[in-house]
Design a protein around this motif. Structure first.
Motif, PDB file in Angstrom:
ATOM      1  N   PRO A  49     -21.826 -14.687  51.527  1.00 12.44           N
ATOM      2  CA  PRO A  49     -20.466 -15.105  51.149  1.00 12.44           C
ATOM      3  C   PRO A  49     -20.463 -16.381  50.314  1.00 12.44           C
ATOM      4  CG  PRO A  49     -20.530 -14.426  53.447  1.00 12.44           C
ATOM      5  CD  PRO A  49     -21.952 -14.460  52.975  1.00 12.44           C
ATOM      6  N   ALA A  50     -21.361 -17.326  50.626  1.00 14.06           N
ATOM      7  CA  ALA A  50     -21.384 -18.583  49.869  1.00 14.06           C
ATOM      8  C   ALA A  50     -21.797 -18.333  48.428  1.00 14.06           C
ATOM      9  CB  ALA A  50     -22.335 -19.570  50.536  1.00 14.06           C
ATOM     10  N   ALA A  51     -22.885 -17.582  48.219  1.00  8.88           N
ATOM     11  CA  ALA A  51     -23.336 -17.304  46.852  1.00  8.88           C
ATOM     12  C   ALA A  51     -22.311 -16.471  46.089  1.00  8.88           C
ATOM     13  CB  ALA A  51     -24.693 -16.603  46.886  1.00  8.88           C
ATOM     14  N   ASP A 140     -26.526 -26.023  44.295  1.00  4.29           N
ATOM     15  CA  ASP A 140     -26.970 -25.056  45.284  1.00  4.29           C
ATOM     16  C   ASP A 140     -26.026 -23.860  45.335  1.00  4.29           C
ATOM     17  OD1 ASP A 140     -29.093 -26.698  45.963  1.00  4.29           O
ATOM     18  OD2 ASP A 140     -27.986 -27.710  47.562  1.00  4.29           O
ATOM     19  N   ALA A 141     -26.500 -22.805  45.991  1.00  3.70           N
ATOM     20  CA  ALA A 141     -25.701 -21.585  46.101  1.00  3.70           C
ATOM     21  C   ALA A 141     -25.223 -21.337  47.519  1.00  3.70           C
ATOM     22  CB  ALA A 141     -26.529 -20.381  45.622  1.00  3.70           C
ATOM     23  N   ASP A 142     -25.241 -22.368  48.366  1.00 10.52           N
ATOM     24  CA  ASP A 142     -24.874 -22.150  49.768  1.00 10.52           C
ATOM     25  C   ASP A 142     -23.605 -22.884  50.169  1.00 10.52           C
ATOM     26  OD1 ASP A 142     -25.822 -24.728  49.698  1.00 10.52           O
ATOM     27  OD2 ASP A 142     -27.101 -24.543  51.480  1.00 10.52           O
ATOM     28  N   ALA A 143     -22.780 -23.271  49.175  1.00 12.35           N
ATOM     29  CA  ALA A 143     -21.537 -23.993  49.479  1.00 12.35           C
ATOM     30  C   ALA A 143     -20.376 -23.004  49.556  1.00 12.35           C
ATOM     31  CB  ALA A 143     -21.259 -25.048  48.410  1.00 12.35           C
ATOM     32  N   ARG A 144     -19.843 -22.835  50.752  1.00  8.75           N
ATOM     33  CA  ARG A 144     -18.744 -21.893  50.944  1.00  8.75           C
ATOM     34  C   ARG A 144     -17.417 -22.449  50.430  1.00  8.75           C
ATOM     35  NH1 ARG A 144     -21.425 -22.045  55.716  1.00  8.75           N
ATOM     36  NH2 ARG A 144     -19.730 -23.144  56.762  1.00  8.75           N
ATOM     37  N   SER A 145     -17.409 -23.723  50.068  1.00  5.59           N
ATOM     38  CA  SER A 145     -16.185 -24.370  49.585  1.00  5.59           C
ATOM     39  C   SER A 145     -16.264 -24.671  48.091  1.00  5.59           C
ATOM     40  CB  SER A 145     -15.959 -25.674  50.358  1.00  5.59           C
ATOM     41  OG  SER A 145     -17.122 -26.495  50.300  1.00  5.59           O
ATOM     42  N   TYR A 146     -17.202 -24.077  47.396  1.00  4.34           N
ATOM     43  CA  TYR A 146     -17.452 -24.387  45.988  1.00  4.34           C
ATOM     44  C   TYR A 146     -16.238 -24.054  45.123  1.00  4.34           C
ATOM     45  CZ  TYR A 146     -19.657 -24.417  41.415  1.00  4.34           C
ATOM     46  OH  TYR A 146     -19.970 -24.682  40.103  1.00  4.34           O
ATOM     47  N   GLU A 147     -15.985 -24.886  44.108  1.00  2.00           N
ATOM     48  CA  GLU A 147     -14.908 -24.651  43.148  1.00  2.00           C
ATOM     49  C   GLU A 147     -15.436 -24.834  41.733  1.00  2.00           C
ATOM     50  OE1 GLU A 147     -11.703 -27.291  44.004  1.00  2.00           O
ATOM     51  OE2 GLU A 147     -11.438 -26.568  46.059  1.00  2.00           O
ATOM     52  N   ALA A 148     -14.910 -24.042  40.802  1.00  2.00           N
ATOM     53  CA  ALA A 148     -15.313 -24.155  39.402  1.00  2.00           C
ATOM     54  C   ALA A 148     -15.065 -25.554  38.865  1.00  2.00           C
ATOM     55  CB  ALA A 148     -14.568 -23.119  38.559  1.00  2.00           C
ATOM     56  N   GLU A 149     -14.055 -26.230  39.392  1.00  2.00           N
ATOM     57  CA  GLU A 149     -13.721 -27.574  38.946  1.00  2.00           C
ATOM     58  C   GLU A 149     -14.871 -28.560  39.162  1.00  2.00           C
ATOM     59  OE1 GLU A 149     -11.510 -30.813  37.471  1.00  2.00           O
ATOM     60  OE2 GLU A 149     -11.283 -28.635  37.261  1.00  2.00           O
ATOM     61  N   HIS A 150     -15.778 -28.237  40.080  1.00  2.00           N
ATOM     62  CA  HIS A 150     -16.912 -29.126  40.319  1.00  2.00           C
ATOM     63  C   HIS A 150     -17.766 -29.283  39.065  1.00  2.00           C
ATOM     64  CE1 HIS A 150     -16.793 -28.180  44.937  1.00  2.00           C
ATOM     65  NE2 HIS A 150     -15.746 -28.883  44.509  1.00  2.00           N
ATOM     66  N   VAL A 151     -17.868 -28.231  38.260  1.00  2.00           N
ATOM     67  CA  VAL A 151     -18.625 -28.331  37.005  1.00  2.00           C
ATOM     68  C   VAL A 151     -17.968 -29.344  36.084  1.00  2.00           C
ATOM     69  CG1 VAL A 151     -19.460 -27.083  34.982  1.00  2.00           C
ATOM     70  CG2 VAL A 151     -19.499 -25.976  37.226  1.00  2.00           C
ATOM     71  N   HIS A 152     -16.638 -29.281  35.969  1.00  2.00           N
ATOM     72  CA  HIS A 152     -15.916 -30.251  35.135  1.00  2.00           C
ATOM     73  C   HIS A 152     -16.139 -31.675  35.635  1.00  2.00           C
ATOM     74  CE1 HIS A 152     -12.785 -26.983  33.833  1.00  2.00           C
ATOM     75  NE2 HIS A 152     -13.990 -26.776  33.350  1.00  2.00           N
ATOM     76  N   VAL A 254     -20.012 -38.667  41.553  1.00  2.00           N
ATOM     77  CA  VAL A 254     -18.687 -38.059  41.440  1.00  2.00           C
ATOM     78  C   VAL A 254     -18.285 -37.434  42.769  1.00  2.00           C
ATOM     79  CG1 VAL A 254     -17.314 -36.336  40.218  1.00  2.00           C
ATOM     80  CG2 VAL A 254     -19.107 -37.580  39.000  1.00  2.00           C
ATOM     81  N   ASP A 255     -17.079 -37.722  43.198  1.00  2.00           N
ATOM     82  CA  ASP A 255     -16.527 -37.178  44.435  1.00  2.00           C
ATOM     83  C   ASP A 255     -16.203 -35.697  44.248  1.00  2.00           C
ATOM     84  OD1 ASP A 255     -15.143 -36.629  46.760  1.00  2.00           O
ATOM     85  OD2 ASP A 255     -13.845 -38.395  46.641  1.00  2.00           O
ATOM     86  N   LEU A 256     -16.841 -34.839  45.039  1.00  2.00           N
ATOM     87  CA  LEU A 256     -16.570 -33.403  45.002  1.00  2.00           C
ATOM     88  C   LEU A 256     -15.813 -32.933  46.238  1.00  2.00           C
ATOM     89  CD1 LEU A 256     -19.959 -32.012  43.613  1.00  2.00           C
ATOM     90  CD2 LEU A 256     -17.896 -32.651  42.345  1.00  2.00           C
ATOM     91  N   GLY A 257     -15.174 -33.874  46.937  1.00  2.00           N
ATOM     92  CA  GLY A 257     -14.318 -33.501  48.066  1.00  2.00           C
ATOM     93  C   GLY A 257     -15.108 -33.233  49.328  1.00  2.00           C
ATOM     94  N   ARG A 258     -14.783 -32.168  50.017  1.00  2.00           N
ATOM     95  CA  ARG A 258     -15.454 -31.788  51.256  1.00  2.00           C
ATOM     96  C   ARG A 258     -16.169 -30.468  51.045  1.00  2.00           C
ATOM     97  NH1 ARG A 258     -12.376 -31.487  57.027  1.00  2.00           N
ATOM     98  NH2 ARG A 258     -12.223 -33.718  56.576  1.00  2.00           N
ATOM     99  N   HIS A 259     -17.439 -30.403  51.427  1.00  2.00           N
ATOM    100  CA  HIS A 259     -18.235 -29.193  51.257  1.00  2.00           C
ATOM    101  C   HIS A 259     -18.539 -28.559  52.607  1.00  2.00           C
ATOM    102  CE1 HIS A 259     -18.668 -29.220  47.052  1.00  2.00           C
ATOM    103  NE2 HIS A 259     -19.939 -28.916  46.949  1.00  2.00           N
ATOM    104  N   GLU A 260     -18.518 -27.240  52.609  1.00  2.00           N
ATOM    105  CA  GLU A 260     -18.962 -26.472  53.768  1.00  2.00           C
ATOM    106  C   GLU A 260     -20.194 -25.692  53.350  1.00  2.00           C
ATOM    107  OE1 GLU A 260     -15.819 -24.039  55.198  1.00  2.00           O
ATOM    108  OE2 GLU A 260     -14.451 -25.712  55.567  1.00  2.00           O
ATOM    109  N   HIS A 261     -21.324 -26.025  53.940  1.00  2.00           N
ATOM    110  CA  HIS A 261     -22.602 -25.417  53.587  1.00  2.00           C
ATOM    111  C   HIS A 261     -23.109 -24.551  54.728  1.00  2.00           C
ATOM    112  CE1 HIS A 261     -24.369 -27.689  49.969  1.00  2.00           C
ATOM    113  NE2 HIS A 261     -23.096 -28.006  50.022  1.00  2.00           N
ATOM    114  N   ASP A 262     -24.070 -23.682  54.400  1.00  2.00           N
ATOM    115  CA  ASP A 262     -24.836 -23.041  55.454  1.00  2.00           C
ATOM    116  C   ASP A 262     -25.659 -24.120  56.158  1.00  2.00           C
ATOM    117  OD1 ASP A 262     -23.827 -20.612  54.673  1.00  2.00           O
ATOM    118  OD2 ASP A 262     -25.560 -20.075  53.441  1.00  2.00           O
TER     119      ASP A 262
END
Length: 381
Positions: A49-51, A140-152, A254-262
């Motif tokens: 699900p994270a990937a 990484d590919a294990d962040a269940r909270s990832y957002e495209a905005e993180h690239v920006h 850079v602050d990327l908020g809160r991450h949920e990882h495996d």
């Protein structure tokens, strides 16, 4: 919420206004089209699900990135289905089979055979990625909270003339504090060293809010000059190189908020205890290269004392926020990690791409053997 500046530029997410200024948002968005993104994976991430979320979010980027390199470690009978799954996303994907026979042969012929892991996988992609884009983003590919905005967000500092940008975020989920290897190993170890060593490199390594985060952006020139350790020391080794190349003035976080990882277990071959050994070797090698001479006889005990003080702070912080917290378990981890503190041993880092004995195109050919013969399924790469 706070707005403290560290020794490096620290870009916060205040939650006020509309985010980045219009001009900076336009610049960061435009930079995506000239950026190559590297997302390392193993079979562990296949259809997870994270990937799925990470790749799905990358599909939302407009413009699309110049390329998305996915260095993959998989067995011969797994790479075909892995490629088919990756090819199902509407992305300019370049799948690199990191343990392909041709890759092993290429490295062996160049005298670079040896251990493999995340660092080696990312290194294999960095050369081709730096050739593909003006900048490179790795995450990484294990962040269940990832957002495209993180690239920006990661690219924004590069549009303001920084050379290296590191992501940081909170690891609070399931009503608990996570980020254990950073909280309980890296942070107390760096603080312990800072108590006895007044060196700029110690200040630099201590300035990062989450030094073990896998998310960073770099100019193509800096990416070509990284010398990654082969496995879990990648993040720390990258910071050591960034210090040499970009320094305090060329670095931002850079602050990327809160991450949920495996999450990983503490013990075992893939656990945090093994990772701590590789992180320790990378960290202590960086420090020794910059003139720091740790007292290895006393360092583990001094580290445990500093770690114990931090645990009391974590206990109070958890109580203040109504989180579950087990000080005894955290002290047990501290004791386990203390055994990782030792001289770093032989240097098995990979070379800078500016000094590599072969070209990125050689890696592309070796890591995508299906271009020359039938292996696995058809794919856009």
């Amino acid at each position: 919420m706070e707005y403290v500046q560290e020794r490096i530029a620290t870009l916060h997410e205040f939650g006020e206004g509309d985010g980045m200024s219009d001009a900076l948002a336009r610049d960061a968005a435009a930079a995506v089209g000239e950026t190559a993104i590297v997302v390392p994976m193993t079979v562990r991430e296949y259809e997870s699900p994270a990937a799925e979320r990470v790749l799905g979010e990358l599909e939302r980027l407009e413009p699309a990135p110049a390329a998305v390199f996915v260095p993959v470690r998989a067995d011969d009978d797994e790479i075909g289905t892995f490629r088919e799954w990756l090819g199902s996303f509407a992305l300019p994907t370049r799948v690199l089979w990191c343990n392909a026979p041709g890759v092993d042969a290429l490295l062996a012929e160049a005298g670079l055979a040896g251990d493999f892991g995340k660092g080696r996988d990312v290194w294999l992609a960095l050369g081709p990625a730096a050739d593909e884009g003006d900048s490179v983003v790795v995450h990484d590919a294990d962040a269940r909270s990832y957002e495209a905005e993180h690239v920006h967000r990661l690219l924004a500092p590069l549009t303001m003339d920084y050379e290296f940008s590191k992501g940081y975020y909170a690891r609070v989920e399931r009503n608990r504090l996570y980020g254990r290897l950073f909280r309980l190993f890296y942070e107390p170890l760096v603080r312990t060293l800072a108590d006895t060593h007044d060196a700029p490199i110690v200040d630099y390594l201590g300035a990062f809010r989450y030094a073990l985060a896998g998310e960073f952006a770099a100019t193509d020139e800096l990416a070509r000059r990284l010398r990654p350790p082969r496995a879990w020391g990648l993040e720390v080794g990258t910071l050591g190189d960034a210090y040499e190349i970009a320094g305090f003035g060329g670095t931002a976080q850079v602050d990327l908020g809160r991450h949920e990882h495996d999450h990983r277990a503490v013990a075992g071959d893939a656990g945090l205890e093994r990772m701590s050994r590789e992180v320790a070797a990378a960290l202590l090698r960086v420090l020794e290269e910059h003139g720091v001479d740790p007292d290895y006889e006393t360092l583990p005990e001094r580290y445990r004392a500093v770690g114990g003080e931090l645990i009391e702070g974590y206990r109070a912080d958890a109580a203040f926020n109504g989180l579950e917290y087990d000080p005894a378990d955290e002290r047990d981890q501290l004791a386990r990690y203390a055994g990782s503190i030792a001289p770093p041993g032989s240097d098995a880092r990979l070379p800078r791409w500016t000094e590599a004995p072969f070209a990125p195109s050689d890696v592309l050919a070796a890591a995508r053997p299906w271009r020359d013969r039938r292996i696995g399924s058809r794919s856009q790469d």
